[in-house]
Design a protein around this motif. Structure first.
Motif, PDB file in Angstrom:
ATOM      1  N   ARG A 173       6.638  29.377  -1.995  1.00  0.00           N
ATOM      2  CA  ARG A 173       5.379  27.985  -2.104  1.00  0.00           C
ATOM      3  C   ARG A 173       3.951  28.921  -2.186  1.00  0.00           C
ATOM      4  NH1 ARG A 173       6.695  23.426  -0.061  1.00  0.00           N
ATOM      5  NH2 ARG A 173       4.842  22.933   1.309  1.00  0.00           N
ATOM      6  N   LEU A 174       3.243  27.651  -2.972  1.00  0.00           N
ATOM      7  CA  LEU A 174       2.404  27.747  -2.914  1.00  0.00           C
ATOM      8  C   LEU A 174       1.653  27.558  -1.592  1.00  0.00           C
ATOM      9  CD1 LEU A 174       1.268  25.850  -6.382  1.00  0.00           C
ATOM     10  CD2 LEU A 174       1.697  28.253  -6.177  1.00  0.00           C
ATOM     11  N   GLN A 175       0.240  28.590  -1.577  1.00  0.00           N
ATOM     12  CA  GLN A 175      -0.546  28.127  -0.450  1.00  0.00           C
ATOM     13  C   GLN A 175      -1.846  27.120  -1.141  1.00  0.00           C
ATOM     14  OE1 GLN A 175      -1.582  30.506   2.123  1.00  0.00           O
ATOM     15  NE2 GLN A 175      -0.346  32.366   2.132  1.00  0.00           N
ATOM     16  N   THR A 176      -1.776  26.234   0.247  1.00  0.00           N
ATOM     17  CA  THR A 176      -2.775  25.107   0.255  1.00  0.00           C
ATOM     18  C   THR A 176      -3.962  25.189   0.308  1.00  0.00           C
ATOM     19  OG1 THR A 176      -1.376  23.408   1.392  1.00  0.00           O
ATOM     20  CG2 THR A 176      -0.677  23.969  -0.939  1.00  0.00           C
ATOM     21  N   ILE A 177      -4.898  24.087   0.288  1.00  0.00           N
ATOM     22  CA  ILE A 177      -5.841  24.401   0.958  1.00  0.00           C
ATOM     23  C   ILE A 177      -5.902  22.484   1.311  1.00  0.00           C
ATOM     24  CG2 ILE A 177      -8.759  23.678   1.550  1.00  0.00           C
ATOM     25  CD1 ILE A 177      -8.729  25.678  -1.264  1.00  0.00           C
ATOM     26  N   GLU A 178      -5.489  22.265   2.409  1.00  0.00           N
ATOM     27  CA  GLU A 178      -5.116  20.838   2.846  1.00  0.00           C
ATOM     28  C   GLU A 178      -6.580  20.215   2.929  1.00  0.00           C
ATOM     29  OE1 GLU A 178      -2.475  19.561   2.950  1.00  0.00           O
ATOM     30  OE2 GLU A 178      -1.020  20.689   2.353  1.00  0.00           O
ATOM     31  N   GLY A 179      -6.706  18.649   3.322  1.00  0.00           N
ATOM     32  CA  GLY A 179      -8.191  18.090   2.703  1.00  0.00           C
ATOM     33  C   GLY A 179      -8.360  17.773   1.717  1.00  0.00           C
ATOM     34  N   GLN A 180      -9.293  17.377   1.879  1.00  0.00           N
ATOM     35  CA  GLN A 180     -10.110  16.779   0.648  1.00  0.00           C
ATOM     36  C   GLN A 180     -12.195  17.719   0.769  1.00  0.00           C
ATOM     37  OE1 GLN A 180      -9.196  15.435  -1.664  1.00  0.00           O
ATOM     38  NE2 GLN A 180      -6.888  14.975  -0.445  1.00  0.00           N
ATOM     39  N   PRO A 181     -12.712  17.357  -0.662  1.00  0.00           N
ATOM     40  CA  PRO A 181     -13.802  18.084  -0.020  1.00  0.00           C
ATOM     41  C   PRO A 181     -15.591  16.856   0.609  1.00  0.00           C
ATOM     42  CG  PRO A 181     -12.815  17.893  -2.429  1.00  0.00           C
ATOM     43  CD  PRO A 181     -11.941  17.434  -1.617  1.00  0.00           C
ATOM     44  N   ARG A 239     -11.908  21.406   7.151  1.00  0.00           N
ATOM     45  CA  ARG A 239     -10.766  22.207   6.008  1.00  0.00           C
ATOM     46  C   ARG A 239     -10.126  23.898   6.006  1.00  0.00           C
ATOM     47  NH1 ARG A 239     -11.451  20.534  -0.845  1.00  0.00           N
ATOM     48  NH2 ARG A 239      -9.485  20.954  -0.727  1.00  0.00           N
ATOM     49  N   THR A 254      -4.266  29.892  -3.829  1.00  0.00           N
ATOM     50  CA  THR A 254      -3.670  28.974  -3.799  1.00  0.00           C
ATOM     51  C   THR A 254      -3.903  28.971  -5.834  1.00  0.00           C
ATOM     52  OG1 THR A 254      -5.443  27.969  -4.547  1.00  0.00           O
ATOM     53  CG2 THR A 254      -5.276  27.161  -2.452  1.00  0.00           C
ATOM     54  N   GLU A 293     -15.265  23.805  -6.081  1.00  0.00           N
ATOM     55  CA  GLU A 293     -13.940  22.952  -6.821  1.00  0.00           C
ATOM     56  C   GLU A 293     -15.188  22.008  -7.465  1.00  0.00           C
ATOM     57  OE1 GLU A 293     -11.900  21.351  -4.064  1.00  0.00           O
ATOM     58  OE2 GLU A 293     -13.184  21.778  -2.489  1.00  0.00           O
TER      59      GLU A 293
END
Ligand SMILES: Nc1ncnc2c1ncn2[C@@H]1O[C@H](COP(=O)(O)OP(=O)(O)OP(=O)(O)O)[C@@H](O)[C@H]1O
Ligand SMILES: Nc1ncnc2c1ncn2[C@@H]1O[C@H](COP(=O)(O)OP(=O)(O)O)[C@@H](O)[C@H]1O
Ligand code: SF4
Ligand code: SF4
Ligand SMILES: [Mg+2]
Ligand SMILES: [Mg+2]
Lengths: 334, 352
Positions: A273-281, A296, A262, A46
């Motif tokens: 629903r889309l899978q997510t990666i919660e949280g921030q880099p 994460r 995702t 990312e």
């Protein structure tokens, strides 16, 4: 993929930090990889994961300060690029390593013709005369698929479309027949139909010229279509590396796995629903002492907070040569 | 309304948005950029219409003209029974709360000197006479809805990540209980891992609040996920408008076919065997579109008639609208003109 062939480029333990008022940003942390002749290495991760800084560090393109390449070795043609005099490094940049960046407009000079910008490295690094360079420039423009090449040498960058400018950038990068082409998000600013043209072009050139290519992108679809091997970066580190089919079929790092889930697909099952990666880099302040993905990660356990995982082999091959991952978790054992 | 059949909330007819071009010392008008040139579609209540196409094809201009952020050159835009294109300034002011926009760049669309609470509450200042307490209660409610911690209310935009800033933009758009929201590339500036969070949020809100979306995007995979129907634009016009599954399974317009075939897929095996239609050349200028079909300069299936006669958007199958002579000819049983076959497909991607 030419297995076992001598690497054209070999990077070991590269470490780059930025000194800022807020503290040291560890943008690249012990990154190692190698590139074999004719191979295309895809680099994903990312934004902010250190892809660009890694590649700029290799050839001394970062402004210092604030950047400092603190450790590592970058072997190209028998020499360590981190320890050669600046003028030699400049020659390497012009002649041995070609560069293509995301935004062709910022890397082309608006006041010079396209032709003169292609001719410049040819005269400087290859010692061609003006006339020879002009001929070669026309050849290169034709090679990258610009019709009426000879006439278009006299055009200025703003007279070209985004896709054509990116072709010009590729022509300049290829001018001196480099051993390595580094393309940093070369199609990210382009439309998909133009992206398809550029990808087609690079595939074609690769066949013809046989150079090794590093292709940075955040688009896993692009990677799937062009890469031989893939290196996944997260938080300034290489978290996984594998041959392309292996990476998509058998991702090991929790980040790679989550990332692959995702993205919605163009065909096949449509998830509700889309899978997510919660949280921030991560912010990457200070020397990393724990796994950068831990905040994460769904598989985090005690060890992840205490020890930054080193890369380890997944398939038996030595790290960097087959499939390797930097993670304490073992999906089989779990 | 008594029946349950969905009714169109938005009805767009022959919308045109031409921007004048001025040149020379006297700034004489010398022409026009035909950014949107005769676009018609409906959006049903509660539906998401995807709007896709290449950069500069007019997607944002459609979105802005729909909300009367531009005064359209021609055409009607009926939203919930009123023609927005011709409303008086006062009537427009009253209408504004019901139609909102979420922008691509959350950074640029948020005032850096305002706190999060002030940003989200600003539409309430403009359109309600509420006291401070009532406004703050609504701001908190909105923050809850988009998943922003109430403790952030006093912070400034630069303290937030891209995904969080997009949540702020969404909360602000929701403040006045809109029915219709134009989402203009709401995830384009976000990282892949954050995109899914924002899209899930938009879907949750739609379900809970019964919202109707125009979802503008160049990400065809994401549009497949979120949209019910999809309009494919090319050079200011709609090339194809079809239900999602039909479009992705079997695009009918040659441009829609090329566009879909160009999207890379995160599957090495499929990528290695896919046939890709590589379009030659670039999109013509909207100031000087080609005669006849606007895709004729790049269409792999172009034939003589395409260069003289403009194809009309026609319903060629129930619910599927296409603007292409080839497709309409086939439908009406007309024979294929010579040269219409032999699409210049190019085999792409040997196994590497
Ligand atoms: N205010 C304006 N004045 C003149 N021309 C304009 C104006 N706004 C847009 N255009 C032109 O209209 C055309 C359509 O622009 P628009 O912004 O709608 O494209 P888009 O499909 O949203 O593109 P993107 O995918 O890049 O956002 C372009 O040629 C653009 O240059
Ligand atoms: N000039 C700079 N000063 C300070 N930090 C920087 C600078 N350039 C890059 N960084 C930081 O280095 C990290 C890696 O950035 P980069 O390599 O550009 O990421 P990407 O993977 O998106 O190419 C990021 O945290 C970024 O903020
Ligand atoms: S090391 Fe631990 S936290 Fe890091 S990715 Fe592996 S399981 Fe997750
Ligand atoms: S009308 Fe002709 S040029 Fe236009 S899309 Fe159809 S076949 Fe192609
Ligand atoms: Mg970068
Ligand atoms: Mg736009």
């Amino acid at each position: 993929m030419p297995d076992g062939a001598m690497p054209v480029l070999d990077v070991r333990g590269l470490k780059t930090v930025f000194r800022t008022r807020g503290g040291e940003i560890h943008a690249v942390n012990s990154v190692s990889f190698s590139l074999r002749a004719g191979e295309l290495l895809g680099v994903v991760g990312e934004s902010g994961s250190g892809k660009s800084v890694t590649m700029m560090s290799l050839i001394g393109l970062l402004p210092s300060p604030p950047a400092e390449v603190r450790a590592g070795q970058v072997m190209l043609g028998g020499r360590d690029l981190l320890h050669i005099p600046p003028h030699e490094l400049q020659d390497v940049r012009g002649a041995k390593v070609g560069f293509v960046f995301q935004d062709p407009m910022t890397s082309l000079n608006p006041v010079f013709t396209v032709g003169s910008q292609i001719m410049e490295p040819l005269m400087r690094h290859m010692g061609l005369t003006r006339a020879q360079a002009a001929d070669r420039a026309a050849e290169l423009l034709a090679l990258v698929g610009i019709p009426d090449a000879k006439k278009r040498l006299k055009s200025y960058p703003h007279q070209f479309s985004g896709g054509m400018r990116q072709r010009v950038m590729i022509a300049i990068a290829l001018a001196c027949d480099p051993d390595v082409l580094i393309a940093d998000e070369p199609t990210t600013a382009l439309d998909v139909t133009i992206q398809a043209q550029i990808i087609e072009l690079v595939k074609d050139l690769r066949q013809k010229l046989g150079m090794a290519i590093i292709w940075i992108t955040h688009d896993l679809g692009v990677i799937a279509g062009i890469a031989d091997r893939v290196m996944v970066m997260y938080g300034g580190q290489v978290v996984e590396q594998a041959p392309v089919a292996e990476l998509f079929a058998n991702p090991r790092h929790p980040y790679t796995r989550a990332l692959l889930k995702t993205i919605p697909s163009l065909t096949g099952e449509r998830g509700a629903r889309l899978q997510t990666i919660e949280g921030q880099p991560p912010i990457m302040m200070g020397e990393p002492v724990a796994c950068p993905f831990r905040a994460r990660c769904a598989h985090r356990f005690d060890r992840c907070d205490a020890e930054n995982p080193a890369r380890r082999p997944v398939d038996g091959a030595p790290v960097g040569q087959g499939h390797d991952v930097a993670c304490h978790w073992n999906p089989e054992g779990a | 309304m008594l029946d349950d059949a969905p009714q169109p909330l938005v009805q767009v007819r022959d919308l045109k948005m031409h921007f004048p071009i001025y040149a020379g010392l006297l700034r004489r008008r010398t022409g026009a950029v035909k950014a949107v040139d005769g676009v018609s579609f409906d959006i049903m209540a509660g539906e998401t219409l995807g709007l896709v196409g290449e950069s500069g094809c007019g997607k944002s201009t459609v979105g802005r003209a729909l909300l009367r952020l531009y005064a359209p050159t021609a055409g009607t835009v009926v939203i919930d029974g009123e023609d927005v294109a011709t409303l008086s300034p006062e009537a427009l002011r009253k209408k504004r709360p019901t139609m909102q926009m979420v922008f691509q760049d959350p950074q640029a669309s948020l005032n850096p000197r305002m706190t999060l609470a002030a940003i989200i509450g600003e539409p309430l200042d403009e359109h309600t006479g509420w006291n401070a307490e009532k406004k703050l209660a609504r701001v908190y409610e909105l923050m809850d809805q988009v998943g922003l911690n109430r403790a952030f209310a006093g912070r400034y935009p630069h303290e937030f990540s891209g995904g969080q800033r997009q949540r702020i933009g969404i909360a602000r758009a929701l403040a006045l209980n809109p029915k219709f929201i134009v989402c203009d590339e709401p995830i384009a500036a976000l990282d892949v891992s954050i995109q899914a969070q924002v899209v899930n949020l938009l879907e949750d809100l739609q379900e809970r609040l019964g919202l109707t979306y125009l979802f503008i995007s160049h990400d065809l995979s994401m549009v497949r996920h979120i949209a019910d129907r999809v309009a494919v634009m090319y050079l200011g016009q709609i090339a194809e408008l079809s239900p999602r599954d039909a479009l992705y399974a079997r695009p009918l317009h040659p441009y829609a076919q090329a566009l879909l075939s160009a999207v890379p897929e995160a599957d090495p095996a499929r990528e290695a065997t896919r046939r890709r239609i590589i379009l030659q050349g670039d999109v013509p200028s909207p100031a000087n579109p080609p005669l006849g079909c606007n895709f004729c300069t790049r269409c792999p299936k172009v034939f003589d008639r395409c260069r003289v006669e403009e194809p009309k958007l026609t319903e060629v199958e129930p619910g599927r609208f296409v603007a292409c002579h080839l497709v309409t000819d086939n439908m009406t049983g007309g024979h294929r003109p010579a040269g219409a076959e032999a699409p210049e497909h190019k085999q792409q991607g040997e196994v590497t």
